[in-house]
Motif scaffolding. Sequence first.
Motif, PDB file in Angstrom:
ATOM      1  N   LEU A 167       0.844  -1.191   0.000  1.00 23.43           N
ATOM      2  CA  LEU A 167       0.000   0.000   0.000  1.00 23.43           C
ATOM      3  C   LEU A 167       0.878   1.239   0.000  1.00 23.43           C
ATOM      4  O   LEU A 167       1.738   1.396   0.869  1.00 23.43           O
ATOM      5  CB  LEU A 167      -0.903   0.006   1.235  1.00 23.43           C
ATOM      6  N   GLY A 168       0.657   2.109  -0.969  1.00 19.46           N
ATOM      7  CA  GLY A 168       1.303   3.416  -0.936  1.00 19.46           C
ATOM      8  C   GLY A 168       0.483   4.329  -0.042  1.00 19.46           C
ATOM      9  O   GLY A 168      -0.594   4.798  -0.430  1.00 19.46           O
ATOM     10  N   LEU A 169       0.976   4.573   1.160  1.00 16.35           N
ATOM     11  CA  LEU A 169       0.195   5.287   2.179  1.00 16.35           C
ATOM     12  C   LEU A 169       0.582   6.754   2.248  1.00 16.35           C
ATOM     13  O   LEU A 169       1.757   7.091   2.409  1.00 16.35           O
ATOM     14  CB  LEU A 169       0.423   4.632   3.547  1.00 16.35           C
ATOM     15  N   ASP A 170      -0.417   7.610   2.137  1.00 17.67           N
ATOM     16  CA  ASP A 170      -0.233   9.033   2.387  1.00 17.67           C
ATOM     17  C   ASP A 170      -0.640   9.282   3.834  1.00 17.67           C
ATOM     18  O   ASP A 170      -1.820   9.488   4.139  1.00 17.67           O
ATOM     19  CB  ASP A 170      -1.097   9.850   1.427  1.00 17.67           C
ATOM     20  N   ALA A 171       0.326   9.218   4.742  1.00 18.55           N
ATOM     21  CA  ALA A 171       0.018   9.325   6.163  1.00 18.55           C
ATOM     22  C   ALA A 171      -0.473  10.713   6.551  1.00 18.55           C
ATOM     23  O   ALA A 171      -1.127  10.882   7.589  1.00 18.55           O
ATOM     24  CB  ALA A 171       1.251   8.964   6.992  1.00 18.55           C
ATOM     25  N   ASP A 172      -0.148  11.720   5.729  1.00 15.35           N
ATOM     26  CA  ASP A 172      -0.587  13.083   6.040  1.00 15.35           C
ATOM     27  C   ASP A 172      -2.086  13.249   5.822  1.00 15.35           C
ATOM     28  O   ASP A 172      -2.739  14.021   6.519  1.00 15.35           O
ATOM     29  CB  ASP A 172       0.171  14.080   5.164  1.00 15.35           C
ATOM     30  N   SER A 173      -2.634  12.535   4.838  1.00 13.92           N
ATOM     31  CA  SER A 173      -4.075  12.598   4.578  1.00 13.92           C
ATOM     32  C   SER A 173      -4.554  11.232   4.098  1.00 13.92           C
ATOM     33  O   SER A 173      -4.852  11.051   2.921  1.00 13.92           O
ATOM     34  CB  SER A 173      -4.393  13.678   3.539  1.00 13.92           C
ATOM     35  N   PRO A 174      -4.603  10.251   5.003  1.00 21.57           N
ATOM     36  CA  PRO A 174      -5.025   8.900   4.618  1.00 21.57           C
ATOM     37  C   PRO A 174      -6.463   8.892   4.135  1.00 21.57           C
ATOM     38  O   PRO A 174      -7.311   9.617   4.657  1.00 21.57           O
ATOM     39  CB  PRO A 174      -4.859   8.099   5.914  1.00 21.57           C
ATOM     40  N   VAL A 227       2.071   7.107  10.601  1.00 21.50           N
ATOM     41  CA  VAL A 227       1.711   5.890   9.877  1.00 21.50           C
ATOM     42  C   VAL A 227       0.919   4.960  10.787  1.00 21.50           C
ATOM     43  O   VAL A 227      -0.133   4.423  10.395  1.00 21.50           O
ATOM     44  CB  VAL A 227       2.979   5.185   9.339  1.00 21.50           C
ATOM     45  N   THR A 228       1.399   4.764  11.998  1.00 22.30           N
ATOM     46  CA  THR A 228       0.711   3.887  12.948  1.00 22.30           C
ATOM     47  C   THR A 228      -0.701   4.382  13.224  1.00 22.30           C
ATOM     48  O   THR A 228      -1.660   3.602  13.269  1.00 22.30           O
ATOM     49  CB  THR A 228       1.503   3.804  14.270  1.00 22.30           C
ATOM     50  N   GLU A 229      -0.843   5.691  13.419  1.00 18.79           N
ATOM     51  CA  GLU A 229      -2.153   6.259  13.713  1.00 18.79           C
ATOM     52  C   GLU A 229      -3.099   6.122  12.536  1.00 18.79           C
ATOM     53  O   GLU A 229      -4.301   5.844  12.702  1.00 18.79           O
ATOM     54  CB  GLU A 229      -2.000   7.730  14.098  1.00 18.79           C
ATOM     55  N   ALA A 230      -2.605   6.302  11.314  1.00 15.72           N
ATOM     56  CA  ALA A 230      -3.453   6.182  10.126  1.00 15.72           C
ATOM     57  C   ALA A 230      -3.957   4.752   9.940  1.00 15.72           C
ATOM     58  O   ALA A 230      -5.081   4.528   9.469  1.00 15.72           O
ATOM     59  CB  ALA A 230      -2.667   6.626   8.888  1.00 15.72           C
ATOM     60  N   LEU A 231      -3.143   3.788  10.329  1.00 18.53           N
ATOM     61  CA  LEU A 231      -3.496   2.381  10.128  1.00 18.53           C
ATOM     62  C   LEU A 231      -4.280   1.786  11.290  1.00 18.53           C
ATOM     63  O   LEU A 231      -4.916   0.736  11.138  1.00 18.53           O
ATOM     64  CB  LEU A 231      -2.222   1.560   9.908  1.00 18.53           C
ATOM     65  N   ARG A 232      -4.251   2.436  12.445  1.00 13.39           N
ATOM     66  CA  ARG A 232      -4.813   1.846  13.666  1.00 13.39           C
ATOM     67  C   ARG A 232      -6.257   1.356  13.494  1.00 13.39           C
ATOM     68  O   ARG A 232      -6.569   0.195  13.817  1.00 13.39           O
ATOM     69  CB  ARG A 232      -4.724   2.844  14.813  1.00 13.39           C
ATOM     70  N   PRO A 233      -7.189   2.191  13.015  1.00 16.22           N
ATOM     71  CA  PRO A 233      -8.572   1.700  12.929  1.00 16.22           C
ATOM     72  C   PRO A 233      -8.740   0.553  11.949  1.00 16.22           C
ATOM     73  O   PRO A 233      -9.610  -0.301  12.130  1.00 16.22           O
ATOM     74  CB  PRO A 233      -9.355   2.942  12.475  1.00 16.22           C
TER      75      PRO A 233
END
Length: 302
Positions: A167-174, A227-233
């Motif tokens: 996954l290409g993750l945009d952690a600033d605006s997931p 990154v961790t916070e964006a993926l947590r839920p």
Amino acid sequence: MSRNVTVGLDGSSESRAAAEWAAREAELRALPLRLLHVREPSSASLAQSRLPAGAPTWQDWTARMPQEAAEGIQLRHSRVEVTAEQVEGSPIKVLTSAAKDAELLVLGSRGLGAARGFLVGSVGLAVAARVERPVVFVRAGELAADEHAMDPAGIPSAATAFRPVVLGLDADSPNDAVLAFAFEEAARRGTALRAVHGWNLPPYYVYGLSAALGLPEELAVQKAAEVTEALRPWCQKYPDVRVVEESRVGSPAQHLIEASCDSSLVVLGRRTRNSRIGARIGSVTHAVLHHAAVPVTVVPHG
């Protein structure tokens, strides 16, 4: 029309690889597969020059090719309902319209030989920039075994476990649509999700002011926490999906291209926007589409 997996089929090796990939995906999703051949209005002489060896006429080949392809795929994927359709018109317009009724639109792209990349044509890029459904690009030569780990003897095999989904993750605006797609694909395959977030140092680090404004290591810790916070839920929603988090300084596109070499699928987002120069995709998506080693999914989002 009921939801389906739709694949653009033109008889080329890349579109045949895309059709096989689409059949495997349709089986994973328990959806029907729709083969769509777009016949462009053109002179008979030009069309005839592009025919495979032994094809008697352009009209005969275009009439037979979609159905023959459907019959072959049905034999290899007996649990998938396969239909073939031929439509005359502009490929961009027809494929964009067809995507509205599809869970997924699959297109083929020419491989770049030893570089194991794509050569994404203007039609594919135009369609990916316009549709509101996920689009998957499959390179010529893609095989089922390429998505799986080697067997104990080091031989490619479709019987082993799937390689991770990247996954290409945009952690600033997931974005929920992109994250949902990636987690679902990993869950369907029973494999891990490798979330890759690439970021660049602010200009003041580049110009030597880091001693006064903090260390790059501190910024790295902050980015990893994002990154961790964006993926947590999503980790809570998909507890059976093992997630590997990667937050690395440097080009996001380059990190994703490197990660693709040991994956089964790459998932990227594309922000839908109105532009004076027309629909387009972002620079990271463009780079990954051209150089990834595996199929790439582009998920549009607002």
